[in-house]
Design a protein around this motif. Structure first.
Motif, mmCIF file in Angstrom:
data_model
loop_
_atom_site.group_PDB
_atom_site.id
_atom_site.type_symbol
_atom_site.label_atom_id
_atom_site.label_comp_id
_atom_site.label_asym_id
_atom_site.label_seq_id
_atom_site.Cartn_x
_atom_site.Cartn_y
_atom_site.Cartn_z
ATOM 1 N N LEU A 66 0.884 -1.189 -0.043
ATOM 2 C CA LEU A 66 0.019 -0.061 -0.207
ATOM 3 C C LEU A 66 0.816 1.180 0.048
ATOM 4 N N THR A 67 1.014 1.984 -1.210
ATOM 5 C CA THR A 67 2.237 2.634 -1.269
ATOM 6 C C THR A 67 2.184 4.058 -0.587
ATOM 7 N N HIS A 68 0.930 4.477 0.236
ATOM 8 C CA HIS A 68 0.991 5.464 0.937
ATOM 9 C C HIS A 68 1.171 5.032 2.395
ATOM 10 N N ILE A 69 1.470 3.907 2.687
ATOM 11 C CA ILE A 69 1.748 3.425 4.205
ATOM 12 C C ILE A 69 3.402 3.403 4.327
ATOM 13 N N LYS A 70 3.719 3.871 5.470
ATOM 14 C CA LYS A 70 5.136 3.858 5.693
ATOM 15 C C LYS A 70 5.618 2.585 6.182
ATOM 16 N N ILE A 71 6.761 2.226 5.821
ATOM 17 C CA ILE A 71 7.374 0.838 6.276
ATOM 18 C C ILE A 71 7.660 1.140 7.792
ATOM 19 N N ASP A 72 7.948 1.825 8.412
ATOM 20 C CA ASP A 72 8.058 1.757 9.835
ATOM 21 C C ASP A 72 7.125 2.441 10.689
ATOM 22 N N LYS A 73 7.214 2.521 11.853
ATOM 23 C CA LYS A 73 6.224 3.145 12.821
ATOM 24 C C LYS A 73 6.744 4.435 13.316
ATOM 25 N N GLY A 74 7.619 5.175 12.911
ATOM 26 C CA GLY A 74 7.858 6.500 12.983
ATOM 27 C C GLY A 74 9.200 6.546 13.590
ATOM 28 N N SER A 75 9.762 5.679 13.911
ATOM 29 C CA SER A 75 11.347 5.868 14.327
ATOM 30 C C SER A 75 12.556 5.201 13.455
ATOM 31 N N GLY A 76 12.007 4.791 12.302
ATOM 32 C CA GLY A 76 13.075 3.997 11.412
ATOM 33 C C GLY A 76 12.676 2.491 11.207
ATOM 34 N N ALA A 77 13.010 2.026 10.246
ATOM 35 C CA ALA A 77 12.289 0.629 9.918
ATOM 36 C C ALA A 77 13.331 -0.409 10.691
ATOM 37 N N SER A 78 12.666 -1.641 11.276
ATOM 38 C CA SER A 78 13.468 -2.594 11.789
ATOM 39 C C SER A 78 14.030 -3.244 10.671
ATOM 40 N N MET A 79 15.228 -4.126 11.068
ATOM 41 C CA MET A 79 15.930 -4.996 10.092
ATOM 42 C C MET A 79 15.855 -6.339 10.610
ATOM 43 N N ARG A 80 15.792 -7.457 9.858
ATOM 44 C CA ARG A 80 16.056 -8.697 10.265
ATOM 45 C C ARG A 80 16.835 -9.366 8.965
ATOM 46 N N ASN A 81 18.132 -9.773 9.434
ATOM 47 C CA ASN A 81 18.851 -10.616 8.306
ATOM 48 C C ASN A 81 19.130 -10.015 7.024
ATOM 49 N N GLY A 82 19.454 -8.833 7.502
ATOM 50 C CA GLY A 82 19.811 -7.807 6.026
ATOM 51 C C GLY A 82 18.485 -7.395 5.171
ATOM 52 N N GLU A 83 17.277 -7.740 5.824
ATOM 53 C CA GLU A 83 16.303 -7.200 5.428
ATOM 54 C C GLU A 83 15.365 -6.474 6.066
ATOM 55 N N LEU A 84 14.829 -5.338 5.427
ATOM 56 C CA LEU A 84 13.761 -4.299 6.098
ATOM 57 C C LEU A 84 12.357 -5.204 6.153
ATOM 58 N N VAL A 85 11.800 -4.622 7.258
ATOM 59 C CA VAL A 85 10.451 -5.326 7.660
ATOM 60 C C VAL A 85 9.533 -4.224 7.607
ATOM 61 N N CYS A 86 8.573 -4.486 6.861
ATOM 62 C CA CYS A 86 7.244 -3.530 6.993
ATOM 63 C C CYS A 86 6.546 -3.698 8.105
ATOM 64 N N ALA A 87 6.341 -2.726 8.979
ATOM 65 C CA ALA A 87 5.691 -3.009 10.320
ATOM 66 C C ALA A 87 4.277 -3.065 10.156
ATOM 67 N N ASN A 88 3.652 -3.087 8.881
ATOM 68 C CA ASN A 88 2.134 -3.192 8.979
ATOM 69 C C ASN A 88 1.853 -4.699 8.407
ATOM 70 N N HIS A 89 2.185 -5.233 7.424
ATOM 71 C CA HIS A 89 1.816 -6.618 7.277
ATOM 72 C C HIS A 89 2.946 -7.588 6.870
ATOM 73 N N GLY A 90 4.134 -7.069 7.415
ATOM 74 C CA GLY A 90 5.470 -8.031 7.593
ATOM 75 C C GLY A 90 5.965 -8.278 6.129
ATOM 76 N N ALA A 91 5.682 -7.562 5.298
ATOM 77 C CA ALA A 91 6.663 -7.704 4.019
ATOM 78 C C ALA A 91 8.134 -7.490 4.268
#
Ligand code: FES
Length: 151
Positions: A66-91
């Protein structure tokens, strides 16, 4: 380098999160971007022949699901094993290529911004965007930063 386009010191780019900042493309309003250390990180000497820029990536902070949705929750995106994790539906997005490797937008790519490292400092050097400031966009749109979004 244009000092007004300074994002942060290279050594301050975290390994497990991202540097969140604001940009403008010249139209109304601001957008958010995230600066991230790729798999090899910004510490140490890196791989032979690798430039500082090879160890960083910079993306607009908007999911490709959903391209109007930010990946993070307001303080930077979390990372797991070299990947960014979308805080909304876990992409999951590969931090280096921006490709969604898992989730509802698998195969899509984040929008990249060009950065340059000079004397240990990271600058935004993208023809289409200008640096505005550190941190999230201050708006009243809770939809993308703190609420649960229904698919
Ligand atoms: S908004 Fe990012 S996975 Fe749905």
């Amino acid at each position: 380098m244009d000092a007004s386009q300074r994002i942060t010191a290279l050594e301050d780019v975290p390994a497990e999160s991202t540097v969140l900042f604001r940009v403008t493309d010249g139209s109304d309003g601001e957008q958010e971007a995230i600066l991230v250390a790729t798999e090899n990180g910004t510490g140490g000497d890196g791989i032979d022949g690798e430039t500082d820029e090879d160890r960083l990536a910079c993306w607009l902070n908007y999911c490709q699901h959903l391209t109007h949705i930010k990946i993070d929750k307001g303080s930077g995106a979390s990372m797991r094993n070299g990947e960014l994790v979308c805080a909304n539906h876990g992409a999951y997005f590969d931090a280096g290529s921006g490709e969604c490797t898992y989730g509802p937008c698998e195969g899509a790519y984040l929008t990249d911004l060009e950065v340059t490292v000079h004397d240990g400092t990271v600058y935004l050097t993208d023809d289409d965007y200008e640096y505005v400031g550190a941190g999230p966009v201050d708006d009243d749109d809770d939809l993308s930063s703190s609420s649960n979004v229904k698919i």
